[in-house]
Design an enzyme around this catalytic site. Structure first.
Site, mmCIF file in Angstrom:
data_model
loop_
_atom_site.group_PDB
_atom_site.id
_atom_site.type_symbol
_atom_site.label_atom_id
_atom_site.label_comp_id
_atom_site.label_asym_id
_atom_site.label_seq_id
_atom_site.Cartn_x
_atom_site.Cartn_y
_atom_site.Cartn_z
ATOM 1 C CG ASP A 179 43.376 41.700 41.252
ATOM 2 O OD1 ASP A 179 42.543 42.623 41.159
ATOM 3 O OD2 ASP A 179 43.940 41.189 40.264
ATOM 4 C CG HIS A 210 36.261 48.405 45.145
ATOM 5 N ND1 HIS A 210 37.261 47.548 44.768
ATOM 6 C CD2 HIS A 210 36.012 49.186 44.055
ATOM 7 C CE1 HIS A 210 37.614 47.805 43.510
ATOM 8 N NE2 HIS A 210 36.871 48.786 43.055
ATOM 9 C CG LEU A 213 49.444 43.199 62.295
ATOM 10 C CD1 LEU A 213 50.278 42.094 61.644
ATOM 11 C CD2 LEU A 213 47.979 43.056 61.884
HETATM 12 C C1 IPE Z 1 46.775 45.785 41.731
HETATM 13 O O1 IPE Z 1 45.542 45.359 41.246
HETATM 14 C C2 IPE Z 1 46.599 46.878 42.712
HETATM 15 C C3 IPE Z 1 45.764 46.601 43.888
HETATM 16 C C4 IPE Z 1 45.269 45.475 44.268
HETATM 17 C C5 IPE Z 1 45.541 47.757 44.689
HETATM 18 P P1 IPE Z 1 45.053 45.675 39.763
HETATM 19 O O2 IPE Z 1 43.846 44.860 39.568
HETATM 20 O O3 IPE Z 1 44.920 47.129 39.548
HETATM 21 O O4 IPE Z 1 46.281 45.136 38.897
HETATM 22 P P2 IPE Z 1 46.463 44.974 37.321
HETATM 23 O O5 IPE Z 1 46.571 46.338 36.746
HETATM 24 O O6 IPE Z 1 45.295 44.226 36.802
HETATM 25 O O7 IPE Z 1 47.721 44.197 37.180
HETATM 26 C C1 IPE Z 2 41.334 45.004 43.488
HETATM 27 O O1 IPE Z 2 40.227 44.542 42.813
HETATM 28 C C2 IPE Z 2 41.067 46.311 44.193
HETATM 29 C C3 IPE Z 2 41.776 47.468 43.629
HETATM 30 C C4 IPE Z 2 42.581 47.464 42.627
HETATM 31 C C5 IPE Z 2 41.509 48.723 44.292
HETATM 32 P P1 IPE Z 2 39.937 44.976 41.319
HETATM 33 O O2 IPE Z 2 39.097 46.189 41.334
HETATM 34 O O3 IPE Z 2 41.200 45.088 40.558
HETATM 35 O O4 IPE Z 2 39.088 43.736 40.820
HETATM 36 P P2 IPE Z 2 39.140 43.054 39.384
HETATM 37 O O5 IPE Z 2 40.550 42.706 39.102
HETATM 38 O O6 IPE Z 2 38.604 44.059 38.408
HETATM 39 O O7 IPE Z 2 38.254 41.869 39.517
HETATM 40 MG MG MG Z 3 42.269 43.753 39.420
#
Ligand code: IPE
Ligand code: IPE
Ligand code: MG
Length: 252
Positions: free
Chosen positions: A26, A43, A137
């Site tokens: 995240d 990303h 792995l």
């Molecule tokens: C959780 O991340 C899913 C992934 C990392 C793929 P999100 O950033 O979408 O989670 P929430 O919704 O903020 O909890």
């Molecule tokens: C996690 O990073 C990746 C996915 C959920 C695909 P985010 O896109 O949720 O990044 P933040 O939380 O907005 O910083």
């Molecule tokens: Mg996020």
């Protein structure tokens, strides 16, 4: 029965190094925002952290690495971002599979594949089949995954296989869960500072050690992973027992 039964029913052997690490990657969007870049640039950079972590896990001889790439809730994001993420996933699958294969990695994809188009579904299957006989792995990527979906799906599969049985048990369900091929995660890592599970492996995380770090996913490098491993080494995993029982067990 699956190869590994639920750790809530059985006390697993203790190792200083986790056998199975599960990660919520995240913070990509915030990483990009801090740099005045579009979210998708985060990303893209996040993929680099994935490559690094896979390499480290291969080198450290960790057996299972499970990464949350796209949740069943992430469809709620703006359509452009969803399209970009799907494209990145397809591209990564295309580009990385041979390298993973050379590194003796077994690739598994977990989650509900039904909404994906047939090209993507085929590519997913091909990638899995190519690496199935490897012995290094096991890298599992969770796409359109939800912990609640996993449990309900397993119950339905169990019911189909046992139409005449009324009652389900924990051990009977385990083989139908999407990660029946792996022991439960020992270490759960979430980057990006949020302290929640976000519908990741709900069943399988029952006894995982949880590690949360404010480091944003694109900044999560080998040193950051070492910190997580070091925190893990300091935990006492009691699985319901007392500290004295654990010490006695380790001294035999
Ligand atoms: C959780 O991340 C899913 C992934 C990392 C793929 P999100 O950033 O979408 O989670 P929430 O919704 O903020 O909890
Ligand atoms: C996690 O990073 C990746 C996915 C959920 C695909 P985010 O896109 O949720 O990044 P933040 O939380 O907005 O910083
Ligand atoms: Mg996020």
């Amino acid at each position: 029965m699956g190869l590994f039964s639920s750790s809530t029913k059985q006390v697993p052997d203790h190792h200083d190094l986790p056998q199975h690490v599960a990660v919520i990657m995240d913070g990509n969007g915030r990483w990009a925002k801090k740099r005045f870049l579009p979210r998708v640039a985060g990303h893209q950079r996040g993929l680099e952290s994935v490559r690094q972590l896979v390499k480290t896990c291969v080198k450290r001889d960790i057996q299972f690495l499970t990464l949350f790439a796209f949740s069943s809730e992430n469809w709620r994001r703006p359509p452009d971002e969803v399209t970009f993420l799907m494209g990145l996933f397809l591209e990564a699958l295309d580009r990385e599979v041979n390298k993973l294969h050379e590194a003796n990695v077994v690739l598994k994809l977990i989650g509900d594949r039904a909404p994906f188009n047939s090209t993507l579904q085929e590519k997913m299957l091909e990638a899995e089949q190519k690496t199935v006989a490897n012995t290094g792995l096991t890298l599992s990527i969770a796409v359109n995954y939800g912990g609640r979906w996993d449990i309900v799906n397993a119950v339905n599969q169990w019911q189909l296989a046992h139409p005449d049985q009324a009652l389900l048990t924990e051990n009977a369900l385990t083989p139908y869960l999407s990660m029946a091929y792996a022991p439960e995660p020992d270490l759960f890592i979430r980057t990006g500072g949020e302290t929640r599970i976000s519908n990741f492996l709900l069943w399988q995380l029952a006894y995982a050690e949880l590690y949360f770090t404010p480091t944003l996913w694109p900044d999560f490098d080998a040193a950051a992973f070492e910190e997580a491993l070091s925190s893990y080494r300091q935990r006492e995993r009691r699985f319901g027992r007392t500290s004295e029982q654990v010490s006695a067990d380790h001294s035999v």
